[in-house]
Write a protein that holds these residues in place. Structure first.
Motif, PDB file in Angstrom:
ATOM      1  N   GLU A  60       3.057   5.860  -3.008  1.00  0.00           N
ATOM      2  CA  GLU A  60       4.206   6.669  -3.417  1.00  0.00           C
ATOM      3  C   GLU A  60       4.352   6.700  -4.939  1.00  0.00           C
ATOM      4  OE1 GLU A  60       6.346   8.604  -1.639  1.00  0.00           O
ATOM      5  OE2 GLU A  60       4.930   8.261  -0.013  1.00  0.00           O
ATOM      6  N   ILE A  61       4.110   5.581  -5.597  1.00  0.00           N
ATOM      7  CA  ILE A  61       4.228   5.548  -7.059  1.00  0.00           C
ATOM      8  C   ILE A  61       3.164   6.426  -7.702  1.00  0.00           C
ATOM      9  CG2 ILE A  61       3.895   4.064  -9.091  1.00  0.00           C
ATOM     10  CD1 ILE A  61       5.363   1.873  -7.556  1.00  0.00           C
ATOM     11  N   ILE A  62       1.942   6.300  -7.244  1.00  0.00           N
ATOM     12  CA  ILE A  62       0.845   7.053  -7.865  1.00  0.00           C
ATOM     13  C   ILE A  62       1.018   8.548  -7.631  1.00  0.00           C
ATOM     14  CG2 ILE A  62      -1.645   7.495  -7.729  1.00  0.00           C
ATOM     15  CD1 ILE A  62      -0.901   5.004  -9.298  1.00  0.00           C
ATOM     16  N   THR A  63       1.477   8.954  -6.471  1.00  0.00           N
ATOM     17  CA  THR A  63       1.568  10.385  -6.180  1.00  0.00           C
ATOM     18  C   THR A  63       2.845  11.026  -6.716  1.00  0.00           C
ATOM     19  OG1 THR A  63       2.530   9.912  -4.002  1.00  0.00           O
ATOM     20  CG2 THR A  63       0.131  10.228  -4.120  1.00  0.00           C
ATOM     21  N   LYS A  64       3.879  10.253  -7.004  1.00  0.00           N
ATOM     22  CA  LYS A  64       5.165  10.842  -7.383  1.00  0.00           C
ATOM     23  C   LYS A  64       5.427  10.867  -8.886  1.00  0.00           C
ATOM     24  CE  LYS A  64       6.821  11.314  -3.148  1.00  0.00           C
ATOM     25  NZ  LYS A  64       5.892  12.020  -2.348  1.00  0.00           N
ATOM     26  N   ASN A  81       1.601  12.050 -17.282  1.00  0.00           N
ATOM     27  CA  ASN A  81       1.715  11.447 -18.611  1.00  0.00           C
ATOM     28  C   ASN A  81       2.266  10.023 -18.557  1.00  0.00           C
ATOM     29  OD1 ASN A  81       4.259  12.196 -17.891  1.00  0.00           O
ATOM     30  ND2 ASN A  81       4.772  13.221 -19.800  1.00  0.00           N
ATOM     31  N   LEU A  82       2.727   9.596 -17.414  1.00  0.00           N
ATOM     32  CA  LEU A  82       3.186   8.208 -17.271  1.00  0.00           C
ATOM     33  C   LEU A  82       2.137   7.313 -16.621  1.00  0.00           C
ATOM     34  CD1 LEU A  82       6.894   8.673 -16.153  1.00  0.00           C
ATOM     35  CD2 LEU A  82       6.014   8.090 -18.410  1.00  0.00           C
ATOM     36  N   HIS A  83       0.975   7.840 -16.330  1.00  0.00           N
ATOM     37  CA  HIS A  83      -0.059   7.021 -15.695  1.00  0.00           C
ATOM     38  C   HIS A  83      -0.563   5.934 -16.638  1.00  0.00           C
ATOM     39  CE1 HIS A  83      -1.354   9.757 -12.123  1.00  0.00           C
ATOM     40  NE2 HIS A  83      -0.089   9.427 -12.099  1.00  0.00           N
ATOM     41  N   THR A  84      -0.662   6.242 -17.942  1.00  0.00           N
ATOM     42  CA  THR A  84      -1.167   5.248 -18.889  1.00  0.00           C
ATOM     43  C   THR A  84      -0.241   4.036 -18.989  1.00  0.00           C
ATOM     44  OG1 THR A  84      -2.321   6.953 -20.122  1.00  0.00           O
ATOM     45  CG2 THR A  84      -1.928   4.883 -21.253  1.00  0.00           C
ATOM     46  N   PRO A  85       1.082   4.222 -19.170  1.00  0.00           N
ATOM     47  CA  PRO A  85       1.937   3.025 -19.175  1.00  0.00           C
ATOM     48  C   PRO A  85       1.924   2.291 -17.837  1.00  0.00           C
ATOM     49  CG  PRO A  85       3.139   4.917 -20.020  1.00  0.00           C
ATOM     50  CD  PRO A  85       1.832   5.425 -19.520  1.00  0.00           C
ATOM     51  N   LEU A  86       1.813   3.034 -16.750  1.00  0.00           N
ATOM     52  CA  LEU A  86       1.744   2.392 -15.441  1.00  0.00           C
ATOM     53  C   LEU A  86       0.478   1.562 -15.315  1.00  0.00           C
ATOM     54  CD1 LEU A  86       3.000   2.082 -12.627  1.00  0.00           C
ATOM     55  CD2 LEU A  86       1.677   4.078 -11.944  1.00  0.00           C
ATOM     56  N   MET A  87      -0.622   2.093 -15.834  1.00  0.00           N
ATOM     57  CA  MET A  87      -1.891   1.364 -15.783  1.00  0.00           C
ATOM     58  C   MET A  87      -1.812   0.101 -16.630  1.00  0.00           C
ATOM     59  SD  MET A  87      -5.714   2.695 -16.593  1.00  0.00           S
ATOM     60  CE  MET A  87      -5.613   3.915 -15.315  1.00  0.00           C
ATOM     61  N   SER A  88      -1.119   0.176 -17.765  1.00  0.00           N
ATOM     62  CA  SER A  88      -0.958  -1.013 -18.595  1.00  0.00           C
ATOM     63  C   SER A  88      -0.170  -2.085 -17.857  1.00  0.00           C
ATOM     64  CB  SER A  88      -0.250  -0.646 -19.897  1.00  0.00           C
ATOM     65  OG  SER A  88      -1.025   0.258 -20.633  1.00  0.00           O
ATOM     66  N   GLY A  89       0.866  -1.671 -17.146  1.00  0.00           N
ATOM     67  CA  GLY A  89       1.633  -2.628 -16.349  1.00  0.00           C
ATOM     68  C   GLY A  89       0.800  -3.231 -15.235  1.00  0.00           C
ATOM     69  N   ALA A 136       0.832  -1.202   0.000  1.00  0.00           N
ATOM     70  CA  ALA A 136       0.000   0.000   0.000  1.00  0.00           C
ATOM     71  C   ALA A 136       0.869   1.257   0.000  1.00  0.00           C
ATOM     72  CB  ALA A 136      -0.933  -0.007   1.211  1.00  0.00           C
ATOM     73  N   PHE A 137       1.936   1.259   0.791  1.00  0.00           N
ATOM     74  CA  PHE A 137       2.838   2.411   0.839  1.00  0.00           C
ATOM     75  C   PHE A 137       3.522   2.629  -0.504  1.00  0.00           C
ATOM     76  CE2 PHE A 137       7.120   4.126   1.615  1.00  0.00           C
ATOM     77  CZ  PHE A 137       6.769   5.360   2.150  1.00  0.00           C
ATOM     78  N   VAL A 138       4.057   1.571  -1.099  1.00  0.00           N
ATOM     79  CA  VAL A 138       4.742   1.700  -2.396  1.00  0.00           C
ATOM     80  C   VAL A 138       3.751   2.155  -3.469  1.00  0.00           C
ATOM     81  CG1 VAL A 138       5.907   0.387  -4.226  1.00  0.00           C
ATOM     82  CG2 VAL A 138       6.582   0.080  -1.858  1.00  0.00           C
ATOM     83  N   GLY A 139       2.557   1.596  -3.471  1.00  0.00           N
ATOM     84  CA  GLY A 139       1.548   2.009  -4.445  1.00  0.00           C
ATOM     85  C   GLY A 139       1.192   3.473  -4.293  1.00  0.00           C
TER      86      GLY A 139
END
Length: 108
Positions: free
Chosen positions: A33-37, A41-49, A28-31
């Motif tokens: 931190e990743i989403i907020t940092k 424009n990188l949310h789409t590739p992150l969502m694909s992963g 939960a902490f890593v998630g």
């Protein structure tokens, strides 16, 4: 002898609970931190992963649902299959919709 076995099982259960709770809190902490940092424009590739990881979850839930060891495992496995499928399909549709925004309007 039964008391010792009970103590060992209780200790293993408590240790497993602490281990799983620790993994959940770290994930939960890593998630968060990743989403907020990361930039938007990188949310789409992150969502694909994330959708690819949900595919792995889907495979695991199918294995649990099909194990047939206990009825509760089959029921929880079936619920996991349904939720993972909704997550994969919904994630794919949202990703596809977001990618449509990056495509050029003319294209011809």
């Amino acid at each position: 002898m039964t008391d010792a076995t009970t103590v060992v099982l209780a200790t293993d259960g408590a240790a497993a609970f602490v281990r799983n709770l620790t993994l959940f809190v770290l994930a939960a902490f890593v998630g968060y931190e990743i989403i907020t940092k990361i930039p938007t424009n990188l949310h789409t590739p992150l969502m694909s992963g994330a959708n690819a990881i949900s595919g792995i979850t889907l495979i695991g839930s199918v294995v649990v649902a099909g194990s047939g060891e206990r009825t509760i495992a089959s029921i929880l496995g079936f619920l996991a299959v349904v939720m993972a499928t909704v997550n994969v399909v919904g994630g794919y549709l949202v990703t596809n919709s977001m990618l449509e925004q990056f495509r050029s309007g003319g294209g011809d």
